[in-house]
Enzyme design. Structure first.
Site, short mmCIF file in Angstrom:
data_model
loop_
_atom_site.label_atom_id
_atom_site.label_comp_id
_atom_site.label_asym_id
_atom_site.label_seq_id
_atom_site.Cartn_x
_atom_site.Cartn_y
_atom_site.Cartn_z
N HIS A 125 0.82 -1.04 -0.05
CA HIS A 125 0.18 0.15 -0.10
C HIS A 125 0.92 1.12 0.03
O HIS A 125 0.75 2.16 0.72
CB HIS A 125 -1.06 -0.07 1.28
CG HIS A 125 -1.81 -0.92 1.22
ND1 HIS A 125 -2.94 -1.08 2.03
CD2 HIS A 125 -2.35 -1.81 0.05
CE1 HIS A 125 -4.00 -1.99 1.64
NE2 HIS A 125 -3.57 -2.23 0.38
N HIS A 167 -8.21 1.72 2.16
CA HIS A 167 -7.28 0.95 1.20
C HIS A 167 -7.30 2.09 -0.12
O HIS A 167 -8.10 2.73 -0.39
CB HIS A 167 -7.94 -0.20 0.46
CG HIS A 167 -7.85 -1.52 1.52
ND1 HIS A 167 -7.22 -2.50 1.16
CD2 HIS A 167 -7.93 -1.49 2.64
CE1 HIS A 167 -7.23 -3.34 2.49
NE2 HIS A 167 -7.72 -2.69 3.19
#
Length: 665
Positions: A527, A570
């Site tokens: 991420h 996310h």
């Protein structure tokens, strides 16, 4: 007849690709998550011409992209940049980490786990309230806050509520979702009974929140999150499939196998640094055309965390101490280029493991049960208080901008999610990770070779804290203590505790031994964000609130590298929102035709469409080498290596959705 048309198209697109007199309105480097969606929204105005250069090839019919259960299967293939970080002294055995980024139409949205959610109101409002990222003009709708970005998120989305027979505990609120966007999202088809029958009841019994919908500004809690899937044919929905729906627009020009190397300049005079266009190379290997260029009035870099900063550095924008030894003449002295790179720690080498005395049902399809928790929920009172003392006493951290530390403190004390427990598979395991690491790193070039991989240094576990008179790596300490506390809570709360027989690591270990076990299993979460932080220049920023690179007149960045700090959601959903919001800023700055995305809060809530899944799922066949063979493929017109994607018939294996306000041009 089709062959002759293709040949004519090839000749035409070759002229466009190489004709230096052709000037587009916008030239975008990267057809990824942000860049391609931005191009799609901009070209809703038929008077605006946009060229998008994508280094990778067209993988839109590859089943490893389109079939949700094959998510991640394109890792380490031709559709992956397959970068690696430098060795990481902060990780066990100095492990280098894979940096997998999509190298195809759709970018990383063609590769990721498809989790499609928003960030919290408090976290996004900080962009304006603490970081001073106000609107670049007097129009409040162009500012950077939860209202503007949540509106942009809903405008990018078409949401499908779960079907009546779905075994989902979610209760989505239609007003939190969109109905007319380009990216489909829906909830899971079949939930693993471990989650519905044991995890959720145990969390409720332990006093944890399990909300019905977390897209309304409060993301804290556990439950299933929407996935970017088109339910009608059960395929991945991403910027690549969004492009398929509009690819016959005559004002949208997408070139594959076209890797941008640097920016060409009209003027390099200080105060008037103005770009002419983008230089790129044909990476197909089919021709000797190694150096090409296009021109545009405005240049947009959307090459992601590993691409946008290196393009700027090769173009002479960055830290002179890095550029001068590489014989690159500094044009803009901007030392913040390539800084603020972040990658949350995750137990990805071996997640938290659980053994049970019962068998579970369901879980046949992709699912993501995500638990987002503030520190107060996942630390013992003693640990939380000791950590709070250190945070209160700490006024600066070497290598971390003061603005970043201020943000983290605000999130810590306002009960914002800092830890995620991700139950992402049908197996009995969960992956914990730190949502917002204090450790930050860099991404730079170390050679003038335009095709060389960047030097990526996430700098894991580089921030140390003194907690209870002990010096500890902050991110690892927080991850370890939170994981042990969370598992202990589940292990002692029915009905989860009634069927649990073993945890690994054993939650009864001493804190020191448990931390060692977490340390040995920890690495990248994939991420990564940052590298070109959108902050005031005095606070270490590289990008202004109008998305301009400081010191330039017409070079902007639109991708996840501009995030001023790590989002707790996310990153994909926020990246889509940034792309739509960027289109508004560009439309306003140019005074061009306003599309429907200029109407925040109007007709952007769900129409209560319900997901209807196909009886037969898409299938893949495989050749003798084990590679997936698409069921069908789009026809492209070759431009001597560089390819411009053209419409030809229809493609079965992904969702093509056409909406009234998004009419094909």
């Amino acid at each position: 007849m089709r062959l002759s048309i293709s040949l004519l198209l090839a000749a035409a697109t070759t002229a466009i690709a190489r004709n230096t007199t052709q000037v587009y309105d916008y030239a975008i480097a990267g057809a990824g998550t942000a860049g391609l969606l931005l191009a799609i929204v901009l070209t809703e105005d038929p008077a605006i011409n946009v060229a998008v250069l994508e280094a990778g090839s067209d993988g839109r019919t590859n089943p490893n992209i389109t079939i949700p259960e094959l998510r991640g299967e394109i890792i380490d293939t031709e559709y992956d940049w397959a970068y690696y970080s430098i060795v990481q002294p902060g990780l066990y055995e100095n492990r280098s980490q894979a940096v997998n980024r999509g190298k195809t139409i759709g970018g990383t949205s063609a590769m990721n786990w498809m989790i499609h959610n928003e960030d919290s109101r408090i976290q996004l409002d900080i962009w304006e309230s603490l970081l001073n990222l106000t609107s670049w003009n007097s129009d409040a709708s162009l500012g950077w806050n939860w209202e503007t970005l949540s509106t942009a998120f809903r405008e990018s989305e078409v949401f499908f509520a779960p079907s009546s027979n779905a075994s989902s505990a979610e209760q989505p609120d239609p007003t939190n979702h969109g109905s007319s966007g380009y990216i489909c999202s829906t909830l899971q088809r079949s939930v693993l009974s471990l989650l519905s029958d044991y995890v959720t009841p145990a969390l409720l019994n332990a006093g944890y929140a399990v909300p019905g919908d977390r897209n309304g500004g409060n993301v804290t809690g556990a439950g299933l999150l929407p996935l970017a899937i088109c339910p009608g044919n059960y395929t991945r929905s991403y910027s690549g499939s969004a492009y398929t729906a509009v690819q016959d627009r005559r004002n949208l020009h997408l070139y594959t196998n076209a890797q941008v190397t640097d920016i060409s300049w009209i003027s390099t005079t200080t105060g008037n640094v103005t770009a002419r266009g983008l230089n790129y190379v044909d990476t197909s290997g089919r021709t000797s055309n190694t150096s090409l260029s296009i021109q545009a009035q405005d240049i947009i870099l959307s090459a992601g965390i590993a691409g946008s900063a290196p393009i700027l550095e090769r173009s002479g924008i960055g830290n002179p101490d890095i550029l001068t030894p590489l014989n690159i003449t500094p044009i803009v002295n901007l030392s913040s280029v390539g800084t603020g790179l972040r990658d949350p720690l995750m137990m990805q080498y071996q997640p938290l493991q659980y053994n049970f005395s019962v068998e579970f049902t369901g879980g046949e399809y992709a699912q993501n049960y995500i638990d987002l928790r503030p520190a107060q929920d996942v630390l013992s009172p003693a640990d939380y208080n000791a950590a709070s003392v250190w945070l209160n006493e700490t006024t600066s951290i070497p290598g971390l901008e003061d603005a970043q530390l201020l943000v983290f403190k605000h999130l810590w004390f306002t009960r914002q999610p800092l830890i995620e427990m991700a139950w992402q598979y049908s197996s009995t395991q969960s992956m914990p990770y730190t949502l917002i690491p204090l450790s930050q790193g860099t991404v730079h070039i170390n050679t003038s070779d335009p095709l060389a991989a960047p030097v990526i240094d996430p700098n894991y576990n580089s921030v140390t804290a003194i907690i209870n008179n002990e010096t500890v790596p902050w991110d690892l300490w927080l991850l370890s203590r939170a994981s042990q506390f969370y598992v202990t809570q589940l292990a002692s709360t029915p009905p989860f505790s009634d069927v649990l027989t073993k945890t690994d690591p054993d939650h009864n270990l001493s804190p020191a031994d448990y931390q060692q076990a977490v340390y040995e299993r920890t690495g990248t979460s994939q991420h990564l964000t940052g590298g070109l932080p959108m902050l005031p220049r005095s606070a270490g920023g590289a990008i202004a609130s109008d998305l301009l690179v400081y010191g330039t007149r017409n070079v902007r960045v639109v991708d996840g590298s501009i995030f001023p700090y790590q989002p707790s959601a996310h990153p994909m959903g926020l990246t889509y929102a940034v792309a739509v919001h960027a289109a508004k800023i560009l439309q306003q700055a140019r005074g061009t035709k306003l599309t429907y995305t200029e109407l925040p809060g109007v007709s952007n809530s769900s129409s209560n469409a319900t997901a209807v899944f196909p009886t037969n799922l898409p299938t893949a066949t495989y050749d003798v080498r084990g590679s997936a063979v698409p069921a069908s493929s789009s026809v492209v017109a070759s431009t001597g290596g560089v390819e411009k994607v053209e419409v030809s018939g229809w493609v079965l294996s992904f969702c093509v959705m056409v909406f009234g306000r998004n009419a094909l041009m």
